[in-house]
Design a protein around this motif. Structure first.
Motif, short mmCIF file in Angstrom:
data_model
loop_
_atom_site.label_atom_id
_atom_site.label_comp_id
_atom_site.label_asym_id
_atom_site.label_seq_id
_atom_site.Cartn_x
_atom_site.Cartn_y
_atom_site.Cartn_z
N SER A 271 48.53 -6.01 -41.05
CA SER A 271 48.23 -6.05 -42.48
C SER A 271 47.11 -7.07 -42.70
O SER A 271 46.74 -7.83 -41.81
CB SER A 271 49.46 -6.46 -43.27
OG SER A 271 49.85 -7.78 -42.90
N ASP A 272 46.56 -7.09 -43.94
CA ASP A 272 45.55 -8.09 -44.26
C ASP A 272 46.11 -9.50 -44.09
O ASP A 272 45.41 -10.41 -43.62
CB ASP A 272 45.05 -7.91 -45.69
CG ASP A 272 44.22 -6.64 -45.85
OD1 ASP A 272 43.62 -6.20 -44.85
OD2 ASP A 272 44.17 -6.09 -46.97
N ALA A 273 47.37 -9.70 -44.48
CA ALA A 273 47.98 -11.03 -44.35
C ALA A 273 48.09 -11.42 -42.88
O ALA A 273 47.82 -12.57 -42.51
CB ALA A 273 49.36 -11.02 -45.00
N ALA A 274 48.47 -10.47 -42.04
CA ALA A 274 48.60 -10.76 -40.61
C ALA A 274 47.25 -11.13 -40.01
O ALA A 274 47.14 -12.07 -39.22
CB ALA A 274 49.19 -9.56 -39.89
N LEU A 275 46.21 -10.40 -40.39
CA LEU A 275 44.88 -10.68 -39.85
C LEU A 275 44.39 -12.05 -40.31
O LEU A 275 43.69 -12.75 -39.57
CB LEU A 275 43.90 -9.59 -40.27
CG LEU A 275 44.13 -8.23 -39.60
CD1 LEU A 275 43.28 -7.16 -40.27
CD2 LEU A 275 43.83 -8.30 -38.11
N LYS A 276 44.76 -12.45 -41.52
CA LYS A 276 44.37 -13.78 -41.99
C LYS A 276 45.07 -14.86 -41.17
O LYS A 276 44.45 -15.87 -40.78
CB LYS A 276 44.71 -13.94 -43.47
CG LYS A 276 44.24 -15.29 -44.03
CD LYS A 276 44.50 -15.40 -45.52
CE LYS A 276 43.99 -16.74 -46.04
NZ LYS A 276 44.24 -16.90 -47.49
N LEU A 277 46.36 -14.67 -40.88
CA LEU A 277 47.08 -15.65 -40.07
C LEU A 277 46.51 -15.69 -38.65
O LEU A 277 46.36 -16.77 -38.06
CB LEU A 277 48.57 -15.32 -40.04
CG LEU A 277 49.43 -16.23 -39.14
CD1 LEU A 277 49.26 -17.70 -39.51
CD2 LEU A 277 50.90 -15.82 -39.22
N ILE A 278 46.20 -14.52 -38.09
CA ILE A 278 45.61 -14.48 -36.75
C ILE A 278 44.29 -15.27 -36.73
O ILE A 278 44.02 -16.01 -35.79
CB ILE A 278 45.38 -13.02 -36.33
CG1 ILE A 278 46.74 -12.36 -36.01
CG2 ILE A 278 44.47 -12.93 -35.10
CD1 ILE A 278 46.67 -10.86 -35.88
N GLU A 279 43.49 -15.11 -37.79
CA GLU A 279 42.24 -15.85 -37.88
C GLU A 279 42.50 -17.35 -37.90
O GLU A 279 41.83 -18.13 -37.21
CB GLU A 279 41.49 -15.43 -39.14
CG GLU A 279 40.16 -16.15 -39.33
CD GLU A 279 39.45 -15.68 -40.59
OE1 GLU A 279 38.27 -15.33 -40.50
OE2 GLU A 279 40.10 -15.66 -41.65
N GLN A 280 43.51 -17.77 -38.65
CA GLN A 280 43.83 -19.19 -38.75
C GLN A 280 44.32 -19.74 -37.42
O GLN A 280 43.94 -20.83 -37.00
CB GLN A 280 44.88 -19.41 -39.85
CG GLN A 280 45.09 -20.87 -40.22
CD GLN A 280 45.84 -21.00 -41.53
OE1 GLN A 280 45.61 -20.25 -42.47
NE2 GLN A 280 46.75 -21.96 -41.58
N ILE A 281 45.18 -18.98 -36.74
CA ILE A 281 45.68 -19.41 -35.43
C ILE A 281 44.53 -19.51 -34.44
O ILE A 281 44.43 -20.48 -33.67
CB ILE A 281 46.76 -18.44 -34.91
CG1 ILE A 281 48.03 -18.55 -35.76
CG2 ILE A 281 47.09 -18.73 -33.44
CD1 ILE A 281 49.10 -17.53 -35.42
N THR A 282 43.64 -18.50 -34.46
CA THR A 282 42.50 -18.50 -33.54
C THR A 282 41.63 -19.73 -33.74
O THR A 282 41.21 -20.38 -32.78
CB THR A 282 41.66 -17.23 -33.74
OG1 THR A 282 42.48 -16.08 -33.50
CG2 THR A 282 40.47 -17.20 -32.79
N GLU A 283 41.36 -20.08 -35.01
CA GLU A 283 40.53 -21.24 -35.30
C GLU A 283 41.20 -22.53 -34.86
O GLU A 283 40.57 -23.43 -34.28
CB GLU A 283 40.21 -21.29 -36.79
CG GLU A 283 39.27 -20.19 -37.26
CD GLU A 283 39.09 -20.16 -38.76
OE1 GLU A 283 39.82 -20.90 -39.45
OE2 GLU A 283 38.24 -19.40 -39.25
N ASP A 284 42.51 -22.64 -35.09
CA ASP A 284 43.23 -23.86 -34.71
C ASP A 284 43.35 -24.00 -33.21
O ASP A 284 43.23 -25.10 -32.66
CB ASP A 284 44.61 -23.89 -35.38
CG ASP A 284 44.55 -24.34 -36.82
OD1 ASP A 284 44.15 -23.52 -37.66
OD2 ASP A 284 44.87 -25.50 -37.09
#
Length: 297
Positions: A271-284
């Motif tokens: 989902s869009d929410a999942a992709l946003k969390l994945i982006e945040q995890i990737t950056e961190d």
């Protein structure tokens, strides 16, 4: 002048979905196309990149080495495409995310990342499960999880987006005394743990006697057992605590093999929410460990 080859996202989406589902017909059902149309899209992508990407072994669809190389990049390109569209359309981040976290690797760090996401996106409900990596990956495989951080013995691995490697170190309490005339007391997770396997393999290779003196599923219990002087264990540097002492070859402890940690998900399920969390995890993750782009799916 250099000639540029452009990879179309619709072809990449078909490719990633075929890899995730291992089936052309199911991919067609998900993407609203016929099975022949899916086959043509895969053929077109292979023509664009100039390499065979998929092979058939009986009824199974498998990646070729070139397919493995492309897959990680394809996942990342689709993630960026879909996040850009969601941001431009100001998508509302809703729904429930089922997230797996491994009890044997930096769980507090990833809990903090996810907690930050939760505070920033209160409309997203989180279902977080902390367990062993093997069970988390099995749950992802049968769609009981949307995404997971997990340890595997080898990389690349199915459904991995990014991954990185770390070498565990031997540790004991700062003042712990090791009796060379007695079997080494080992603090470990239960059978099936990658840390445990590395410790036992290294000790057996050295011909050293050992016994498990303390066993627990959670890393915090192992950390406390170390600080209490109950034996030695293997930890990554991120899970070391004050009061611990790292043991090296000069102390008689052989170097341990690396572990491999990855972020796993099936793109078609995101989902869009999942992709946003994945982006945040990737950056961190990038801030403390340079991730490797996955080369398998």
């Amino acid at each position: 002048m250099r000639k540029f080859t452009n990879l179309q996202t619709d072809l990449l989406r078909t490719f990633v979905t075929v890899v995730d589902l291992r089936n052309y017909t199911e991919t067609g059902n998900i993407l609203g196309r016929t099975q022949p149309a899916i086959s043509l899209q895969i053929k077109r992508l292979e023509e664009v990149v100039g390499a065979k990407l998929l092979k058939h072994e009986g009824k199974q669809v498998e990646l070729t080495p070139d397919g493995q190389t492309l897959l990680g990049y394809a996942r990342e390109m689709l993630r960026l495409n879909d996040r850009a569209v969601a941001n431009l359309q100001q998508a509302a981040f809703l729904g429930t995310l089922r997230i797996g976290l491994p009890v044997d690797y930096s769980i507090e760090y990833f809990q903090s990342v996810i907690a930050k996401f939760s505070h920033e996106n209160p409309a997203v409900l989180l279902d977080i499960r902390c367990y062993r990596s093997r069970e988390l990956l099995a749950a992802l495989h049968v769609d009981d999880l949307d995404m997971t951080i997990a340890i595997t013995d080898e990389m690349p691995a199915p459904h991995v987006s990014i991954y990185w490697s770390e070498r565990p170190v031997w540790v004991c309490a700062r003042d712990h005394k090791i009796d060379p005339d007695q079997p080494l007391k080992v603090i470990a997770h239960p059978d099936g743990c990658f840390y445990r396997k590395r410790m036992i393999d290294a000790l057996n290779t050295e011909g050293r006697d050992w016994r498990v003196s303390f066993e627990s599923l959670g890393v915090s219990a192992l950390q406390k057992a170390v600080l209490d002087g109950m034996g030695v264990t293997a930890l990554t540097k991120k899970t070391l605590l004050p009061g611990m002492r790292v043991l090296t070859a000069s102390d008689g402890f052989p170097k341990l093999s690396k572990i491999h940690i990855g972020l796993f998900y099936k793109h078609i399920k995101m989902s869009d929410a999942a992709l946003k969390l994945i982006e945040q995890i990737t950056e961190d993750v990038s801030s403390f460990r340079l991730p490797t782009r996955a080369r398998a799916g």
